[in-house]
Design a protein around this motif. Sequence first.
Motif, PDB file in Angstrom:
ATOM      1  N   GLY A  53     -92.390 -19.773 -35.061  1.00 56.54           N
ATOM      2  CA  GLY A  53     -92.076 -20.114 -33.679  1.00 56.54           C
ATOM      3  C   GLY A  53     -91.773 -21.592 -33.521  1.00 56.54           C
ATOM      4  N   MET A 100     -87.369 -16.021 -20.559  1.00 64.43           N
ATOM      5  CA  MET A 100     -88.207 -15.445 -21.624  1.00 64.43           C
ATOM      6  C   MET A 100     -87.362 -14.793 -22.734  1.00 64.43           C
ATOM      7  SD  MET A 100     -91.179 -16.140 -20.244  1.00 64.43           S
ATOM      8  CE  MET A 100     -92.403 -15.120 -21.028  1.00 64.43           C
ATOM      9  N   GLN A 159     -92.627  -9.919 -16.438  1.00 66.33           N
ATOM     10  CA  GLN A 159     -93.537 -10.583 -17.374  1.00 66.33           C
ATOM     11  C   GLN A 159     -94.344 -11.679 -16.675  1.00 66.33           C
ATOM     12  OE1 GLN A 159     -90.569 -11.699 -20.306  1.00 66.33           O
ATOM     13  NE2 GLN A 159     -91.392 -10.222 -21.784  1.00 66.33           N
ATOM     14  N   PRO A 169     -89.240 -15.168 -26.712  1.00 72.12           N
ATOM     15  CA  PRO A 169     -90.182 -14.136 -27.186  1.00 72.12           C
ATOM     16  C   PRO A 169     -89.483 -12.830 -27.538  1.00 72.12           C
ATOM     17  CG  PRO A 169     -91.048 -15.249 -25.259  1.00 72.12           C
ATOM     18  CD  PRO A 169     -89.643 -15.699 -25.405  1.00 72.12           C
TER      19      PRO A 169
END
Length: 748
Positions: free
Chosen positions: A107, A160, A141, A163
Amino acid sequence: MRRVLALIWLLVVLAALGYVAVQSVQGLRLETDILALLPREDQDPVLQSAKDRMAQNLAGRAVILVGHPSREVARAEALNLRRNLLRSGLIKPNTDIPDQDAIRRLGAAYFPHRAGLLSEPDRQRLGAGQGEPLVTRALSQIFGFGGVADSRLLARDPFMLFPAFLGDLPVPANRLVMDGGMPSVADGPITWVLVSVMLAGEPYALDFQRRFVEAVQAPSGVALLRLGAVFFAQAGAEQATAESSRVGAISMAGTVLLVLLAFRSVGPLVLSVLAIGTGLLTALAACLWLFGSVHVAAQLFGASLIGISVDYALLYFGQVFTVRTAPSQRLKHVLPGLTLGMVTTVIGYGSLALSPFPGLKQVALLSAVGLIGSFLTVLLWFPLLDRAPGRSLNSKAAAMAAALWRFWSEARFQVARKAVLALLALLTVWGMTRIEPDDDVRRQQGLSPVLVAEQSAIQRLTGLGQNTRFFLVQGESEQQVLEREEALGDRLSGLTGWQSAARFVPSFRRQADNARLVQTALIDPHLAAYRARLGMAEIEAVAVSDTPLDLAMIRSVGALPILDSLILDDAMHAVILDGGADTDALRMAAQGLEGVRLIDPVGDISRLLEAYRHRALMLLAVSTVLMVPVLVWRYGRSGAVRVLAPALAAIIATPPLLALAGLGFSFFGAMALVLVLSIGTDYGVFCAEDKVHDPVTLVSVWLAMITTLLSFGLLALSDVAAVKAFGATMLVGVLTAFLLAPSAGRRP
């Protein structure tokens, strides 16, 4: 002169004994790699190199699932197993399943380049101008139960998308979940924990196999499921060793019993064992000297050599049933037949060396040297050591032999002979209509049913498997290869799962295109309203990174060892397939894509087996042509035809007869026919050498036939389909050749 030659041969045998003894002390190398048996005739060295690399990668991994009703026990035993394997030096410290720390490192490496990273579903939606579903997903989310977003993440990745990209990475075993840093899956009351390892040794080395398999053990109450080439190789080596020991023991015991019953004396038995032993010893020494190791295939067929090498001793000692009491007289009478028989048999075995299979080249060498060694022992030592007295031939055996001689020679049996031959011809023609080629290499192996069941269970639980098919993608640069992978991936979507370097690191062009799609299909039309909906004063816009992400950046993190399997070099990558899609459909998917080829090693080998099955039949012609001059020199043209006829009839009739029994015709059956030709020609030679139709000759040939069936024929009981086909062909072919052999004798 004979004594001098006998002494020289003794020195050769002693040298072979010393060499084998030294090699045994150092540790005999026994090869179990099935790949060593397979043909290697790819004209493209790059393609062959890619196949070898992928095969090594596949063989160098092993997967173990540790299961227990208690989650804590399963986790503890999995940790303990991995710790023990590491401590013993059997595995490498890294793994191909990223743990939580590896995911965090990934990440951190990916995040600065998030502007050009999109999951494939997100990319497809944005490409279709459907940004609303991504806005809705982001809101759910944020506001949904257990929302995971915070203000800092929203400021950098408002929708988002990052992710979603991480979640779409083709990490192996996507049916597993990370449970406290350990990949796990629940199946009813059982919790299974994955231990994925990379071997630190050679998976086809016997010592490493033994140590690794012994180390992969579980205490009582804990279940284990295993997947990996090392487990199958160890089981195969164990099976081959057991079968060769069993075949060798039964063949030797049967030969000993047969010699004792036939000659009713220990002397012929001792000398027969001496002939066998010297043949096997010199053969093993030659094999170790030239190849440095012995393959289990050569070991298995070498055990069967017992039944062939003893033929010369049996033909020699058959003379104890005649008036020839002097050893020199016995040898003189049988020497022409022994010599011609040895030459024709060695020609037949030598033809195996023309095959593309390294394992069969060892079989050819081991068998040819072993036969020559046994022949020289009979020729040089028997006249000096033979003390066997003359004996009378068993009356029942003599009567049966005389009857068989009369059947094939006397005019009164002409109608019966024609009837037998017509029946054989009828069965052959009928069987030809039922012959089915069997070239699928997967059916030629003797895989452990226990391991096959465990493999199926692992595939069901985790999605992991051992799919050997892959796409080879080549280009002039790394970026061109990645772009071609992406074009292939667009076609594979919905057809099968796949793993490619481009799915972990998109090409520079794809990253720029992703950033453009996000800007035009998501940020420009939706960001203002989205910001107002969230009630946030300012959200950091997603900008294109000045430095696009490349493979070197991600590989340097060390969190994805799978990339080492996918990247063969800078201009050549592999795309590994996850599912079992139809091969033709996969070929269609690659059609028209430059630099993309589907590689199907199993299918390629099966096609090569088909081609070599035809080549093996050509070897029959080659062997026949090589034998003809020798036979014509001895018997004339008509006599050569008469000598060859029984063996030729046997090789024509055997595959159809086996087809009537439900056995397919494979390359290994075709190779066995080469030996049927040479052994059957031996029987014809022995019968042709007898001008008076002496029952002793036919009894000696009968004893030789029985020892051959005790060795090669027993291979028909093997659990390995290739060995079974070889043994069944030898069983039917040699028996047929023996029954027809008396027709080669001159008629009174």
